[in-house]
Design an enzyme around this catalytic site. Structure first.
Site, PDB file in Angstrom:
ATOM      1  N   GLY A 210     -30.619  19.419  65.501  1.00  0.00           N
ATOM      2  CA  GLY A 210     -30.274  20.557  66.368  1.00  0.00           C
ATOM      3  C   GLY A 210     -28.817  20.526  66.741  1.00  0.00           C
ATOM      4  O   GLY A 210     -28.030  19.771  66.157  1.00  0.00           O
ATOM      5  N   ASN A 211     -28.434  21.330  67.696  1.00  0.00           N
ATOM      6  CA  ASN A 211     -27.059  21.288  68.199  1.00  0.00           C
ATOM      7  C   ASN A 211     -27.033  21.611  69.688  1.00  0.00           C
ATOM      8  O   ASN A 211     -28.063  21.901  70.279  1.00  0.00           O
ATOM      9  CB  ASN A 211     -26.144  22.217  67.387  1.00  0.00           C
ATOM     10  CG  ASN A 211     -26.591  23.667  67.467  1.00  0.00           C
ATOM     11  OD1 ASN A 211     -26.670  24.234  68.532  1.00  0.00           O
ATOM     12  ND2 ASN A 211     -26.912  24.244  66.307  1.00  0.00           N
ATOM     13  N   ASP A 212     -25.837  21.537  70.273  1.00  0.00           N
ATOM     14  CA  ASP A 212     -25.701  21.626  71.743  1.00  0.00           C
ATOM     15  C   ASP A 212     -25.664  23.048  72.296  1.00  0.00           C
ATOM     16  O   ASP A 212     -25.459  23.227  73.488  1.00  0.00           O
ATOM     17  CB  ASP A 212     -24.404  20.924  72.175  1.00  0.00           C
ATOM     18  CG  ASP A 212     -24.575  19.421  72.197  1.00  0.00           C
ATOM     19  OD1 ASP A 212     -25.704  18.983  72.449  1.00  0.00           O
ATOM     20  OD2 ASP A 212     -23.588  18.708  71.962  1.00  0.00           O
ATOM     21  N   SER A 213     -25.839  24.048  71.449  1.00  0.00           N
ATOM     22  CA  SER A 213     -25.698  25.422  71.952  1.00  0.00           C
ATOM     23  C   SER A 213     -26.750  25.726  73.019  1.00  0.00           C
ATOM     24  O   SER A 213     -27.931  25.435  72.849  1.00  0.00           O
ATOM     25  CB  SER A 213     -25.844  26.406  70.797  1.00  0.00           C
ATOM     26  OG  SER A 213     -25.893  27.713  71.295  1.00  0.00           O
TER      27      SER A 213
END
Ligand SMILES: Cc1cc2nc3c(=O)[nH]c(=O)nc-3n(C[C@H](O)[C@H](O)[C@H](O)COP(=O)(O)O)c2cc1C
Length: 400
Positions: A210-213
């Site tokens: 995933g990512n931090d968005s």
């Protein structure tokens, strides 16, 4: 008269500025509006209902359980009647109730029951206003598309200067009028699709890439676009933010799902704003069962996800296409290249190496790039503000 035939419900709560709302009723009536007033019990300690009844020429409603005519439920009738509800002054208490959907008196129950747009005018002591709980509640209201008018700074009833003053009547009336004016709805009739949040690519049933968005930027754009009159579709990847009221929200997880959700709706859109942080790669062979830690090393083979923006740039007809670039180095050069390669109308460059802005933060600082036009730099400010400025650029480009 600009407010002729408009039905405005004014909700007065128990703050020291309650008397100033008498002036608000006068201005609204003078402009032709039909005004009905609801007061909380606390509000009646500051100003009598008789004053509001006299100015509005209508009965003031206060008590949820003293409904005289049994054939209709007064708070529902009021909630359905109003074209616009204005809460002025709005106490910290009422704002907290609205933010949490509490309905324990006539005013709060009406506010929960209405589908009309809502304007909230907070007025209170500076320390109350700055309290983290209060700030959190104000943010929740904004996420729910409630129009919150910023309190002014000046001399407070407590005898000192600070932020929290009831704004000038002209300021409030300008917001009230804007709710009935097409002039302030430059995106009326336009279909906008906004993507937000991050994607998740499965590794196995319990793990993902995933990512931090956080989705805050895209959600802010969707909410501001709706305020400007657009029909908004929000395609959200993973985000903890709730579905904004009145906006069609589609939740997806993977880049492929995001791509499918956009492609299906592409033809009918006028504007696409792609603020989602989409994973460039996905796991080639997703494990059916949880991967065991038997080996010292584990190799995952990743394959490229479709470049959604590039595909849209190729097939676009008259659509105005906006992309986001999150860069940690050589931002401007990479962004310029992306703008051209992907056939975008506008690219928003976002320097995510600065922890104070970008992913997850409430603020951002961006540069807007457009083909053959000067770049526009928007210095650090709220994501809501950035959303508004970005949409203004889109609107002025569409006029050309
Ligand atoms: C003299 C006095 C002045 C007050 N002024 C304010 C105010 O300006 N803003 C506010 O949020 N609360 C103010 N309060 C507190 C509210 O009246 C109190 O929280 C009340 O429960 C609000 O009820 P309501 O939200 O149902 O109207 C004041 C209280 C007193 C006694």
């Amino acid at each position: 008269m600009t407010l002729e035939n408009k039905k405005i419900g004014l909700i007065v709560t128990g703050g020291i500025a309650a008397y100033k709302s008498l002036g608000l009723v006068r201005s609204m009536v003078k402009q032709g509006a039909e005004v009905r007033v609801v007061m909380t019990n606390a509000a009646t300690k500051f100003v009598t209902p008789l004053s509001f009844e006299t100015l509005s020429k209508n009965n003031v409603l206060t008590d949820l359980f003293s409904e005289k005519e049994s054939e209709h439920v007064a708070h529902i009738e009021f909630a359905d009647w109003a074209d616009l509800l204005v809460v002025a002054p709005a106490t910290a208490n009422m704002i907290a109730k609205m933010a949490n959907g509490i309905a324990d008196d006539f005013a709060s129950t009406t506010l929960l029951a209405t589908e009309a747009p809502k304007v909230v005018v907070p007025a209170m002591n500076e320390h109350m206003l700055m309290n983290p709980a209060m700030q959190r509640n104000l943010r929740l209201l904004e996420q729910d598309s409630v129009q919150v008018i910023e309190p002014e700074t000046g001399f407070l009833a407590e005898g000192y200067s600070g932020k929290g003053r009831f704004p000038e009547l002209e300021t409030i009336m300008a917001v009230v009028n804007a709710n009935f004016s097409d002039k302030d709805k430059p995106l009326k009739g336009k279909n906008i699709l906004v993507t937000a949040g991050g994607t998740q690519e499965r590794i196995d049933p319990v793990r993902f890439i995933g990512n931090d968005s956080s989705g805050k930027m895209g959600f802010a754009i969707a909410i501001e676009a709706q305020k400007l009159g657009a029909n908004v579709t929000l395609v959200s990847g993973v985000s903890k933010l709730p579905d904004p009221v009145g906006i069609t929200t589609i939740r997806v997880k993977t880049a492929i799902e995001l791509s499918e959700a956009i492609t299906r709706r592409f033809a009918e859109q006028n504007i696409l704003i792609m603020a989602a942080a989409v994973s460039d790669y996905r796991v080639q062979n997703v494990a059916d069962q949880k991967i065991k830690k038997d080996e010292d090393t584990l190799t995952l083979t990743l394959e490229k996800n479709p470049d959604i923006l590039k595909q849209l740039g190729k097939i676009k007809q008259n659509q105005y296409l906006v992309g986001f670039a999150a860069e940690t180095q050589n931002g401007l050069i990479n962004a310029q290249e992306k703008l051209e390669k992907k056939n975008l109308n506008l690219l928003v460059l976002n320097d995510v190496s600065n922890a104070a802005i970008g992913f997850n933060s409430n603020e951002n600082e961006v540069t807007l790039l457009r083909p053959q036009m000067e770049n526009i730099f928007i210095k650090q400010t709220s994501k809501k503000q950035i959303a508004g400025e970005l949409l203004n650029v889109v609107i002025s480009d569409l006029k050309k």
